[in-house]
Design an enzyme around this catalytic site. Structure first.
Site, short mmCIF file in Angstrom:
data_model
loop_
_atom_site.label_atom_id
_atom_site.label_comp_id
_atom_site.label_asym_id
_atom_site.label_seq_id
_atom_site.Cartn_x
_atom_site.Cartn_y
_atom_site.Cartn_z
N LYS A 138 0.83 -1.21 0.00
CA LYS A 138 0.00 0.00 0.00
C LYS A 138 0.85 1.25 0.00
CE LYS A 138 -4.48 -1.53 1.57
NZ LYS A 138 -5.57 -1.35 2.55
N LYS A 220 -4.08 -13.00 -8.97
CA LYS A 220 -5.29 -13.14 -8.17
C LYS A 220 -6.41 -12.23 -8.69
CE LYS A 220 -6.66 -12.52 -3.68
NZ LYS A 220 -6.47 -11.89 -2.39
N LYS A 223 -10.28 -6.76 -6.87
CA LYS A 223 -11.25 -5.70 -7.05
C LYS A 223 -10.67 -4.48 -7.76
CE LYS A 223 -12.70 -5.13 -2.88
NZ LYS A 223 -13.44 -5.24 -1.64
#
Ligand code: TRP
Length: 358
Positions: A138, A220, A223
């Site tokens: 992040k 993966k 979203k």
């Protein structure tokens, strides 16, 4: 669910009733979702579906919440956040979390979370926080906003878990490191002050734990993928779902069989298996002699059948915010009573003076 192990036989849990007969105290299972919009099929199969199974087994006291305080670690548009919090609640209920069976609330409504997080911050090391992969990811992604909250995120998550003396935390694989640090913090605290917190265990399901992107099946399903064809969300329409499966990337082979280097087909077989509850071998047998085109269509259809009732319920809850408010009010009141006990215990252990009640 077949892969669910129910742990109730632990001796330390057997309480005595007045009549002397043994009564099992239920284990506590807790998990939170981030209020970040529609969840993916991967989130549903890897986590939420399992939360519902845990709830419905009747063997646990369950708490499920929307981690709204955690959401503030990245910059949010206030109006957008508010609607995503409601959507998070609607998703929980739409997937089958039942406020009559589980305690459902918003993290910020139970003030003890922020309070215990502060204490735990003082028992969490700079070095261990620096090693968290989510922090590293992040801070690369939001390089202009590497704030202290993003860094101490795991201490707040540890507080979420430890406040309720949680035994099990059903999460996706990506959250495992956060559960480990929560365990480390709890063990450190218990080591200094004597047993204060239950040591939580992560509970990660095998099936559905790794649903991959439909466009790049080595990655993966996420979203935040900019390619919308890569991701199925539980708010996609039947049409969108079928189309996305039709376009799913596969190799140049033709057999519906799991195999090395066949990431696309492997992923579709896993999805079909997770959604229908059939083993991957059964899926291979069912589609023997049939081509990729047929199989993709069948995948689209079973997924659409799974998603449809959830989508309809989520949309219905979103039209009824008063009901969601009421669920949260009751849930927070129950959670708070429990959380206060742990918070006071913690205050006492570290030497704070707990305010005297009148
Ligand atoms: N960090 C979790 C996520 O991103 C959300 C979360 C917050 C959580 N507090 C929690 C999960 C406590 C389990 C238990 O998905």
């Amino acid at each position: 669910m077949s892969e669910m192990t129910v742990h109730t036989e632990h001796a330390e849990n057997a309480g005595q009733t007045a009549g002397g007969e043994k009564k099992e105290k239920k284990k506590i299972s807790l998990s939170f979702i981030q209020p970040s919009g529609a969840i993916t099929l991967g989130n549903y199969l890897g986590a939420l579906k399992n939360w519902v199974a845990i709830q419905d087994s009747g063997d646990f006291n369950c708490l499920y919440a929307v981690a709204d305080l955690h959401a503030l670690t990245v910059r949010q548009d206030p109006k957008g956040l508010r609607s995503q919090i409601y959507q998070g609640l609607a998703v929980l209920l739409g997937c089958g979390i039942d406020p009559e069976k589980s305690i459902v609330f918003q993290q910020s409504h139970v003030h003890q979370h922020a309070e215990l997080a502060w204490i735990l911050n003082c028992y969490t090391m700079f070095g261990e926080l620096s090693r968290m992969t989510q922090f590293k990811d992040k801070s690369a992604k939001y390089a202009d906003n590497i704030n202290a909250g993003l860094f101490t995120y795991p201490a707040l998550m540890a507080a979420d878990i430890l406040l309720y003396q949680t035994d099990y935390v059903p999460v996706g694989q990506d959250q495992k490191q956060h559960i480990e640090i929560a365990r480390d913090i709890a063990n450190r605290f218990n080591g200094i002050y004597g047993k204060t917190f239950t040591i939580p265990e992560p509970y990660i399901t095998k099936s559905g734990a790794r649903i991959m992107s439909l466009a790049e099946p080595t990655r993966k399903m996420s979203k935040s993928d900019t390619n919308k064809n890569a991701v199925i969300t539980i708010l996609d329409t039947d049409d969108e779902i079928v189309k996305k499966f039709k376009r799913a990337v596969t190799d140049s082979g033709s057999e519906i069989r799991m195999g090395e280097g066949k990431d696309g087909i492997n992923n579709l077989i896993c999805i079909y298996s997770a959604v229908t509850g059939k083993s991957t071998e059964e899926v291979e047998r069912e589609f023997e002699g049939r081509g990729y085109g047929d199989f993709k269509l069948a995948c689209g259809e079973v997924v659409a059948d799974t998603v449809r009732p959830i989508r309809e319920k989520v949309n219905e809850y979103m039209r009824n915010k008063d009901y969601l408010d009421e669920v949260c009010r009751k849930g927070a009141a129950m959670a708070s009573r429990f959380a206060q006990r742990t918070l006071e215990k913690t205050y006492k252990k570290v030497g704070l003076v707990v305010p005297k009640s009148e």
